[in-house]
Design an enzyme around this catalytic site. Sequence first.
Site, PDB file in Angstrom:
ATOM      1  N   SER A 212      39.625  43.882  31.307  1.00 44.27           N
ATOM      2  CA  SER A 212      41.013  43.061  30.964  1.00 44.27           C
ATOM      3  C   SER A 212      40.501  42.332  29.802  1.00 44.27           C
ATOM      4  O   SER A 212      39.197  42.126  29.790  1.00 44.27           O
ATOM      5  CB  SER A 212      41.236  42.114  32.047  1.00 44.27           C
TER       6      SER A 212
ATOM      7  N   TYR B 206      39.370  36.299  38.630  1.00 43.09           N
ATOM      8  CA  TYR B 206      39.896  37.625  37.901  1.00 43.09           C
ATOM      9  C   TYR B 206      39.149  37.984  36.733  1.00 43.09           C
ATOM     10  O   TYR B 206      38.479  39.183  36.745  1.00 43.09           O
ATOM     11  CB  TYR B 206      41.351  37.511  37.869  1.00 43.09           C
TER      12      TYR B 206
END
Length: 246
Positions: free
Chosen positions: A141, A155
């Site tokens: 990501s 995250y």
Amino acid sequence: MTRPITVVTGGSRGIGAATCLRLAADGHDVAVGYARDAAAAEAVVAGVREAGGRAVALRADTSVEADVERLFDAAEEGLGPVTGLVNNAAVTGPLGRLADSDTADLRRVLDVNLLGVLLCARRAARLMTPRGSGAIVNVSSGAATLGSPGEYVHYAASKAGVDALTLGLAKELGPDGIRVNAVAPGVIDTEMHAAAGDAGRAARMGAAVPMGRAGRAEEIAAAISWLLSPDASYTTGTVLRVAGGR
């Protein structure tokens, strides 16, 4: 030529589902890994078959070693020797500041996003190394380098771990003929935002991206398919950012 056989974790929705369909169109047979929604996974299987590929839907929690072992065993039993892995399964947990986060949510994010990737990559390496070939694509990501303050730094941290894993494992497995790469999506319009508690996040955040919009799952799937393909035969240890310039 024999069709590649690729395991896609988190294949029932979002980027994972788009990847399964793109891989089928590009000549792969696909093992569609999923955690909960059997109907959605079977719909993806139907799409793969419509595109001319073979497919099986396989339920697995990638953070559980026994599930990972069963996933790969069933993929090889149902389709044949696995040649590729897309490590896509991931969770975000609720949006918010780290100070307000619940420990159970932090643990679940790390268990799925990092431990799960490690377990799947380890099993893939054990299968591919004796065969002298294979390709792994981890879905990272853009958060790994942006940090995602105020939203989900846990995250982001898990995805930074995925980047480090990609680099190290590429060096480790290169001599065995196995390539390891990652794709780092930016803001992508999938249901993950609603699951995190902010259904409008993709549209809102996308407006601030240099390209002026959120990305589509199909755009990430195209990058993943390329990294798995012979066209990327000299590409390994790369984190390919697909984030609209952000």
